[in-house]
Design an enzyme around this catalytic site. Structure first.
Site, mmCIF file in Angstrom:
data_model
loop_
_atom_site.group_PDB
_atom_site.id
_atom_site.type_symbol
_atom_site.label_atom_id
_atom_site.label_comp_id
_atom_site.label_asym_id
_atom_site.label_seq_id
_atom_site.Cartn_x
_atom_site.Cartn_y
_atom_site.Cartn_z
ATOM 1 N N CYS A 128 -44.194 8.268 -25.357
ATOM 2 C CA CYS A 128 -42.886 8.188 -24.693
ATOM 3 C C CYS A 128 -41.778 8.774 -25.579
ATOM 4 C CB CYS A 128 -42.605 6.755 -24.256
ATOM 5 S SG CYS A 128 -41.255 6.656 -23.071
ATOM 6 N N HIS A 152 -47.102 6.012 -20.660
ATOM 7 C CA HIS A 152 -47.575 4.959 -21.557
ATOM 8 C C HIS A 152 -49.074 4.733 -21.358
ATOM 9 C CE1 HIS A 152 -43.801 3.398 -23.246
ATOM 10 N NE2 HIS A 152 -43.287 3.961 -22.168
ATOM 11 N N GLU A 191 -50.957 2.837 -22.999
ATOM 12 C CA GLU A 191 -51.261 1.405 -23.212
ATOM 13 C C GLU A 191 -50.890 0.560 -21.992
ATOM 14 O OE1 GLU A 191 -48.611 2.923 -24.163
ATOM 15 O OE2 GLU A 191 -46.925 1.587 -24.539
ATOM 16 N N ASP A 249 -44.026 -16.811 -9.497
ATOM 17 C CA ASP A 249 -42.925 -17.729 -9.794
ATOM 18 C C ASP A 249 -43.537 -18.883 -10.580
ATOM 19 O OD1 ASP A 249 -41.458 -16.048 -8.223
ATOM 20 O OD2 ASP A 249 -41.028 -17.501 -6.640
ATOM 21 N N GLY A 309 -33.644 -17.017 -17.188
ATOM 22 C CA GLY A 309 -32.956 -17.449 -18.404
ATOM 23 C C GLY A 309 -32.584 -16.338 -19.361
ATOM 24 N N ASP A 340 -30.837 -12.461 -5.456
ATOM 25 C CA ASP A 340 -31.230 -13.519 -4.513
ATOM 26 C C ASP A 340 -30.169 -13.648 -3.416
ATOM 27 O OD1 ASP A 340 -33.498 -14.239 -6.092
ATOM 28 O OD2 ASP A 340 -32.206 -15.383 -7.422
ATOM 29 N N ASN A 383 -34.778 -9.545 -3.598
ATOM 30 C CA ASN A 383 -35.326 -10.636 -2.789
ATOM 31 C C ASN A 383 -34.454 -10.830 -1.554
ATOM 32 O OD1 ASN A 383 -37.283 -11.530 -4.883
ATOM 33 N ND2 ASN A 383 -35.424 -12.022 -6.020
HETATM 34 O O1 1PR Z 1 -31.423 -16.730 -12.614
HETATM 35 O O2 1PR Z 1 -31.919 -15.127 -14.421
HETATM 36 O O3 1PR Z 1 -32.520 -17.516 -14.659
HETATM 37 O O4 1PR Z 1 -33.731 -16.038 -13.092
HETATM 38 C C1 1PR Z 1 -34.408 -16.929 -12.280
HETATM 39 C C2 1PR Z 1 -35.333 -16.134 -11.444
HETATM 40 O O5 1PR Z 1 -36.127 -17.028 -10.689
HETATM 41 C C3 1PR Z 1 -34.632 -15.214 -10.451
HETATM 42 O O6 1PR Z 1 -35.269 -13.965 -10.483
HETATM 43 C C4 1PR Z 1 -34.846 -15.871 -9.093
HETATM 44 O O7 1PR Z 1 -35.099 -14.900 -8.101
HETATM 45 C C5 1PR Z 1 -36.100 -16.681 -9.317
HETATM 46 N N1 1PR Z 1 -36.107 -17.960 -8.570
HETATM 47 C C6 1PR Z 1 -35.326 -19.021 -8.828
HETATM 48 N N2 1PR Z 1 -35.659 -20.017 -7.981
HETATM 49 C C7 1PR Z 1 -36.650 -19.562 -7.196
HETATM 50 C C8 1PR Z 1 -37.336 -20.314 -6.142
HETATM 51 O O8 1PR Z 1 -38.194 -19.787 -5.434
HETATM 52 N N3 1PR Z 1 -36.987 -21.579 -5.986
HETATM 53 N N4 1PR Z 1 -37.874 -17.471 -7.008
HETATM 54 C C9 1PR Z 1 -36.938 -18.250 -7.564
HETATM 55 C C10 1PR Z 1 -37.612 -16.306 -6.430
HETATM 56 C C11 1PR Z 1 -38.558 -14.441 -5.689
HETATM 57 C C12 1PR Z 1 -39.730 -13.598 -5.550
HETATM 58 C C13 1PR Z 1 -40.778 -14.180 -4.674
HETATM 59 C C14 1PR Z 1 -40.650 -13.321 -3.464
HETATM 60 C C15 1PR Z 1 -41.818 -13.023 -2.678
HETATM 61 N N5 1PR Z 1 -38.788 -15.721 -6.092
HETATM 62 O O9 1PR Z 1 -40.154 -13.061 -6.705
HETATM 63 O O10 1PR Z 1 -41.915 -14.256 -5.360
HETATM 64 O O11 1PR Z 1 -39.622 -13.860 -2.704
HETATM 65 O O12 1PR Z 1 -42.348 -14.119 -2.038
HETATM 66 P P1 1PR Z 1 -43.235 -13.928 -0.737
HETATM 67 O O13 1PR Z 1 -43.920 -12.620 -0.873
HETATM 68 O O14 1PR Z 1 -44.224 -15.064 -0.753
HETATM 69 O O15 1PR Z 1 -42.292 -14.010 0.401
HETATM 70 P P2 1PR Z 1 -32.305 -16.379 -13.706
#
Ligand code: 1PR
Length: 584
Positions: free
Chosen positions: A87, A219, A221, A269, A355, A428, A496
């Site tokens: 890279c 990349h 790797e 998640d 975080g 979100d 999302n």
């Molecule tokens: O805010 O920087 O600390 O990051 C927290 C992260 O956690 C964010 O990216 C936020 O989107 C995610 N998050 C927080 N709470 C939830 C929850 O579900 N209660 N999940 C959450 C979000 C989003 C997708 C999910 C898709 C696809 N998840 O990655 O997997 O919606 O799902 P599906 O295909 O089953 O419909 P920060």
């Protein structure tokens, strides 16, 4: 015991490179070279030197110069010993880069320059869209040029036209004009070999080799087994091995305008359940508790599932620590452990979110900047970090500040240090219906289909962003958020949609279209995938989505990642990278 030395100027994910070498042969001993004195100390024993880099060309070259390494690397190359650049390592063999201006000089092995990919690529503009920059994803090689001849049946260290490799960069040795073409021809006649890639209509140098030097823009790797084989061939001194893993495109395959294959991402998640174990969970509209007993839905163990999806052919894995806003990742070591362990067996890009922001260390009371937290994750094996809640606060401040950054935000500091390709923002958004566009200052969408009007027949909507996992709603549109974050240095958007999350009804095309047609960085479609056809639907859209992500449908074992890819290939002749059925 065989030795491998790696130049480490703290640029990029060296953990994955070390893991790749140990996967090839666990007997290798790896030594890192950080500065001149270490180079001098090890010089006589170096036989295989790897020279990796990511991020900003200027930053990388400055680091090489500050550590007085440039001269030694050049001398090492001149002595004819083996070296592999990766890279920005490859880029530093060039002269200058548009990224850092004409004052910053690379090692200048080749009298060629680096340019930024053009988002206004003609073949995209003709369709009324732009080409995403950075170039992120799995692309193939157009031509292999050995001894001045196009030899597409052959390979350079295993690099060939049959397979796909993982690229992530905005700048490249683009062959912009006939002058550059002639220079390359001249190098070919002096014994340089080239692998030429193509992004949209722009041809660029994807790899070079000469004698015992090889360097790749992609990349290896992070390019699955075919990538690991390239490193293996380098370590074994195999310069022109037979191509053993053919992945020929089926007749009639419809390639994307960019040349990238349709990128399928598996998302996990992750959070602790009520027993304190780290589990993969998945909710409906972000509610991850079971309806029956309110326990956290447990769908499996993070490393096991991630490895399974990698073996099924996932092009990328995303881990989101969804309760991160309550736990400091400095204390929250299990997530770092998840990354470390996953990176030992998974050789595709890993993204981690949750975080990533400035925080106070609860133990010392000291401020820990976001860039330091990102660094911890990169050192554990992550390739990108994803910023959610903090991105919202940063965007709000950007608008308050007259569309200016502070220079201190997580997005700005991480992208400056590690490159914008390393910074994903996770958005979100939640739909808000309105009757009159003047009810908000945010850009609205006019709903065309009466079936999609709001509950009170509202004909407009916009998407309010949320933070803290959907708990806090902000008066800021998803589009405004994305535009601000792109301006501040984000390199990709994970989009999302809370209304669609866990619905299994398909992606939110309305929202995806609004964002994708108004930003220049890649957009990943997320939320709502329930079956392979939903991926086909989103990839078919004329707004040209860059990648699509699934979670629940994979966790519930309704479909494998490979099922989705096979469906795309067989049903709609879409170009995908299938799971690898080859031995290392
Ligand atoms: O805010 O920087 O600390 O990051 C927290 C992260 O956690 C964010 O990216 C936020 O989107 C995610 N998050 C927080 N709470 C939830 C929850 O579900 N209660 N999940 C959450 C979000 C989003 C997708 C999910 C898709 C696809 N998840 O990655 O997997 O919606 O799902 P599906 O295909 O089953 O419909 P920060």
């Amino acid at each position: 015991m065989s030795l491998v030395h790696i130049i480490d100027v703290e640029s990029g994910n060296l953990q994955s490179l070390s893991n790749a070498i140990l996967k090839i042969d666990s007997n290798y001993q790896i030594k890192f070279i950080h500065n001149e004195s270490e180079f001098i100390k090890y010089n006589s024993e170096i036989e295989k030197l790897i020279f990796p880099g990511v991020g900003n060309f200027g930053h990388f070259v400055h680091e090489l110069n500050n550590r007085k390494l440039s001269k030694h690397i050049k001398e090492y190359i001149e002595s004819g010993r083996s070296i592999m650049g990766i890279c920005v390592g490859l880029q530093s063999f060039f002269k200058i880069s548009e990224e850092s201006g004409s004052q910053v000089h690379g090692l200048g092995l080749l009298d060629l320059d680096l340019f930024k990919f053009n988002p206004n690529d003609d073949i995209f503009i003709e369709k009324g869209i732009k080409k995403s920059v950075p170039h992120i994803g799995w692309n193939s090689i157009e031509d292999i040029v050995i001894n001045g001849k196009v030899e597409n049946e052959k390979s350079i260290h295993g690099i060939n036209t049959q397979n796909k490799y993982y690229f992530v960069h905005s700048y490249a040795g683009i062959i912009k004009n006939s002058e550059i073409e002639s220079k390359i021809k001249a190098y070919e006649s002096k014994g340089w070999n080239f692998a030429i890639g193509k992004y949209g209509s722009e041809k660029f140098v994807a790899a070079i080799s000469k004698d015992n030097l090889v360097a790749t823009q992609f990349h290896p790797e992070k390019s699955g087994i075919v990538g690991l084989k390239i490193i293996k061939n380098f370590l074994n001194g195999e310069k022109y091995p037979e191509i053993d893993a053919k992945n020929e495109l089926k007749k009639g395959t419809e390639c994307t305008l960019s040349g990238l294959s349709r990128r399928i991402i598996a998302c996990l998640d992750v959070r602790t359940n009520d027993d304190g174990d780290l589990v993969v969970t998945k909710g409906d509209q972000y509610d991850v508790r079971e309806k029956t007993d309110s326990s956290v839905r447990n769908l499996g163990k993070p490393i096991e599932l991630a490895t399974k999806y990698y073996n099924q052919g996932a092009d990328e894995i995303v881990f989101l620590n969804i309760t991160s806003f309550r736990n400091s990742p400095i204390k929250d070591l299990p997530m770092l452990e998840v990354l470390k362990k996953s990176a030992q067996t998974i050789f595709v890009p890993l993204t981690v979110g949750g975080g990533i922001k400035d925080m106070i260390d609860p133990q010392t009371g000291n401020l820990v900047p976001a860039v330091r937290i990102a660094d911890l994750y990169f050192k554990a094996g992550a390739d990108k970090v994803s910023i959610g809640s903090d991105a919202v606060l940063i965007a709000e401040e950007y608008y308050r500040n007259g569309k200016k950054g502070t220079g201190k935000s997580s997005i700005e500091t991480i992208s400056k240090t590690f490159g914008n390709q390393a910074v994903v923002i996770s958005v979100d958004p939640k739909r808000k219906y309105i009757s009159d566009p003047n009810e908000t200052t945010q850009q609205v969408i006019k709903i065309e289909n009466p079936d999609e009007f709001g509950p009170n027949d509202e004909q407009y909507c916009y998407y309010q962003v949320t933070s803290q996992g959907g708990r806090k709603i902000h008066e800021l549109g998803a589009l405004e958020l994305c535009i601000a974050c792109e301006a501040l240095g984000a390199g990709e958007i994970l989009l999302n949609s809370i209304d669609f999350d866990g619905s299994n009804n398909g992606f939110n095309l309305q929202l995806l279209k609004q964002i994708k047609t108004n930003v220049g960085i890649p957009v990943i479609a997320s939320s709502g995938a329930g079956n392979p056809k939903h991926f086909e639907d989103v990839f078919k859209q004329d707004f040209n989505i860059d990648a699509a992500l699934g979670a629940g449908m994979f966790h519930r074992q309704e479909y494998t990642v490979n099922d989705v890819k096979k469906y795309l290939q067989d049903n709609s002749r879409m170009d995908v990278r299938l799971s690898e059925d080859i031995e290392l």
